[in-house]
Design a protein around this motif. Sequence first.
Motif, PDB file in Angstrom:
ATOM      1  N   ASN A  65      42.133   6.775  13.103  1.00 16.22           N
ATOM      2  CA  ASN A  65      43.341   7.875  13.199  1.00 16.22           C
ATOM      3  C   ASN A  65      44.847   7.262  12.669  1.00 16.22           C
ATOM      4  O   ASN A  65      45.504   7.716  12.165  1.00 16.22           O
ATOM      5  CB  ASN A  65      43.682   8.264  14.817  1.00 16.22           C
ATOM      6  CG  ASN A  65      42.746   9.015  15.242  1.00 16.22           C
ATOM      7  OD1 ASN A  65      41.849   9.723  14.447  1.00 16.22           O
ATOM      8  ND2 ASN A  65      42.777   9.319  16.692  1.00 16.22           N
ATOM      9  N   GLY A  66      44.882   5.991  12.564  1.00 11.51           N
ATOM     10  CA  GLY A  66      45.899   5.148  11.971  1.00 11.51           C
ATOM     11  C   GLY A  66      45.869   5.346  10.575  1.00 11.51           C
ATOM     12  O   GLY A  66      46.831   5.472   9.804  1.00 11.51           O
ATOM     13  N   GLY A 108      37.691   8.627   7.242  1.00  6.78           N
ATOM     14  CA  GLY A 108      36.251   8.995   7.691  1.00  6.78           C
ATOM     15  C   GLY A 108      35.437   7.767   7.682  1.00  6.78           C
ATOM     16  O   GLY A 108      34.616   7.792   8.585  1.00  6.78           O
ATOM     17  N   GLU A 109      35.703   7.239   6.741  1.00  6.66           N
ATOM     18  CA  GLU A 109      34.624   5.798   6.630  1.00  6.66           C
ATOM     19  C   GLU A 109      34.986   4.843   7.654  1.00  6.66           C
ATOM     20  O   GLU A 109      33.850   4.334   8.130  1.00  6.66           O
ATOM     21  CB  GLU A 109      34.873   5.235   5.049  1.00  6.66           C
ATOM     22  CG  GLU A 109      34.332   6.247   4.300  1.00  6.66           C
ATOM     23  CD  GLU A 109      34.574   5.866   2.700  1.00  6.66           C
ATOM     24  OE1 GLU A 109      34.353   6.529   1.582  1.00  6.66           O
ATOM     25  OE2 GLU A 109      35.179   4.748   2.294  1.00  6.66           O
ATOM     26  N   THR A 116      33.936   5.911  15.879  1.00  2.50           N
ATOM     27  CA  THR A 116      35.007   6.449  16.569  1.00  2.50           C
ATOM     28  C   THR A 116      35.444   7.875  16.168  1.00  2.50           C
ATOM     29  O   THR A 116      36.467   8.472  16.543  1.00  2.50           O
ATOM     30  CB  THR A 116      36.444   5.673  16.700  1.00  2.50           C
ATOM     31  OG1 THR A 116      36.602   5.470  15.066  1.00  2.50           O
ATOM     32  CG2 THR A 116      36.069   4.157  17.168  1.00  2.50           C
ATOM     33  N   SER A 117      34.363   8.515  15.422  1.00  2.00           N
ATOM     34  CA  SER A 117      34.813   9.913  15.072  1.00  2.00           C
ATOM     35  C   SER A 117      34.666  10.717  16.365  1.00  2.00           C
ATOM     36  O   SER A 117      34.285  10.516  17.314  1.00  2.00           O
ATOM     37  CB  SER A 117      33.453  10.386  14.340  1.00  2.00           C
ATOM     38  OG  SER A 117      33.141   9.803  13.093  1.00  2.00           O
ATOM     39  N   GLY A 118      35.828  11.827  16.215  1.00  2.00           N
ATOM     40  CA  GLY A 118      35.759  12.364  17.567  1.00  2.00           C
ATOM     41  C   GLY A 118      36.907  13.766  17.136  1.00  2.00           C
ATOM     42  O   GLY A 118      37.308  13.827  15.942  1.00  2.00           O
ATOM     43  N   ALA A 119      37.250  14.626  17.995  1.00  2.00           N
ATOM     44  CA  ALA A 119      38.055  15.709  17.781  1.00  2.00           C
ATOM     45  C   ALA A 119      39.309  15.432  17.480  1.00  2.00           C
ATOM     46  O   ALA A 119      40.090  16.129  16.656  1.00  2.00           O
ATOM     47  CB  ALA A 119      37.948  16.682  19.049  1.00  2.00           C
ATOM     48  N   SER A 120      40.035  14.247  17.721  1.00  2.00           N
ATOM     49  CA  SER A 120      41.294  13.902  17.479  1.00  2.00           C
ATOM     50  C   SER A 120      41.450  13.609  16.215  1.00  2.00           C
ATOM     51  O   SER A 120      42.520  13.962  15.395  1.00  2.00           O
ATOM     52  CB  SER A 120      41.757  12.691  18.420  1.00  2.00           C
ATOM     53  OG  SER A 120      41.077  11.401  17.780  1.00  2.00           O
ATOM     54  N   VAL A 122      39.688  14.901  13.730  1.00  2.00           N
ATOM     55  CA  VAL A 122      39.733  16.296  12.761  1.00  2.00           C
ATOM     56  C   VAL A 122      40.843  16.920  13.116  1.00  2.00           C
ATOM     57  O   VAL A 122      41.430  17.626  12.119  1.00  2.00           O
ATOM     58  CB  VAL A 122      38.247  17.134  13.524  1.00  2.00           C
ATOM     59  CG1 VAL A 122      38.415  18.374  12.989  1.00  2.00           C
ATOM     60  CG2 VAL A 122      37.164  16.324  13.518  1.00  2.00           C
ATOM     61  N   PHE A 123      41.347  16.704  14.127  1.00  2.00           N
ATOM     62  CA  PHE A 123      42.847  17.531  14.392  1.00  2.00           C
ATOM     63  C   PHE A 123      43.780  16.765  13.452  1.00  2.00           C
ATOM     64  O   PHE A 123      44.606  17.530  12.869  1.00  2.00           O
ATOM     65  CB  PHE A 123      43.072  17.433  15.919  1.00  2.00           C
ATOM     66  CG  PHE A 123      44.255  18.120  16.277  1.00  2.00           C
ATOM     67  CD1 PHE A 123      44.747  19.298  16.181  1.00  2.00           C
ATOM     68  CD2 PHE A 123      45.607  17.232  16.304  1.00  2.00           C
ATOM     69  CE1 PHE A 123      45.935  19.909  16.501  1.00  2.00           C
ATOM     70  CE2 PHE A 123      46.875  17.743  16.702  1.00  2.00           C
ATOM     71  CZ  PHE A 123      47.145  19.132  16.729  1.00  2.00           C
TER      72      PHE A 123
END
Length: 293
Positions: A65-66, A108-109, A116-120, A122-123
């Motif tokens: 996310n960072g 994404g990589e 740690t893929s998740g909805a946050s 994607v958002f």
Amino acid sequence: MTMQQERSTAAPRPARPTLEQLRAVAQPPEVRSRKNAEHWTAQLYLRHISIYCTALLVRTRISANGVTALMILAGWCIAASLLIPGLWGAVLALVFSQVQLYLDCCDGEVARWRGTSGASGVFLDKVGHYTTEGLVALALGVRAVGELGLLRTDPGTAYPYLLAGALLASLVLFNKALNDMVHVSRAFADFGRLADTAQATAVDGGVLGAARRAVRFVPFHRIYHSVELSMLAVVAALVTAGAAVVGVTGPVPVVGDPGLLGERWLVLLLVPLCLLSVIGHFVAIMASRRLRA
């Protein structure tokens, strides 16, 4: 789930992975073969070089996310660069558009490597692309005005381009939202996730199918991404520079200041083309299998 609340679901992996290890996990075939999720620049060259940056990022404490946050910042810099007059502002915007997509590959990589893929994620990715492409379209309108002092001294010249930029931004965002509306509609109808394949989005034969195949030869409906808009901004700046050299002023008062010939024609032409794209996109969705179980 916030950036600080990410939780890894993957088995422990090497802290300093090899490129081969990274590619196997972060760039699996199902990612590289996605029809709509991958921009053509990613398929052509960015995925080939993003793995080197990812290899450095996974050795740091920055989260996926960072990295997405950095992608968002790079996207906003595209729009800010377009506010710099002349060719160099457009060139800088094009550079930032490449940085944005490069980081868009990396986040994404990193997420896939760390699990740690998740909805946050994607958002945040959606926030990045929606805000970037809306701001870039709006910036093209501001860029076409030139001196913002015209809003006070010659509003009749300035406001049409600001309006064109605002309309373009609205159409670009609505066109993007149509894709998300499909996913939301399928979720509400319990149809399951739409596969990212050509078969899932294909339009049945007939006039619509033939029209869609014809559009592939002139894919103007694909020019509303930040990369393509930045490229067009560079072309427009070159047109303006060339017109100044040869003394072409263009039709006045439709374009107005001959010093902004390319920028003003660009934003005026993009609006009806984007409207046509939105209509075609809507019709294609309704005629395809996307809203069927």
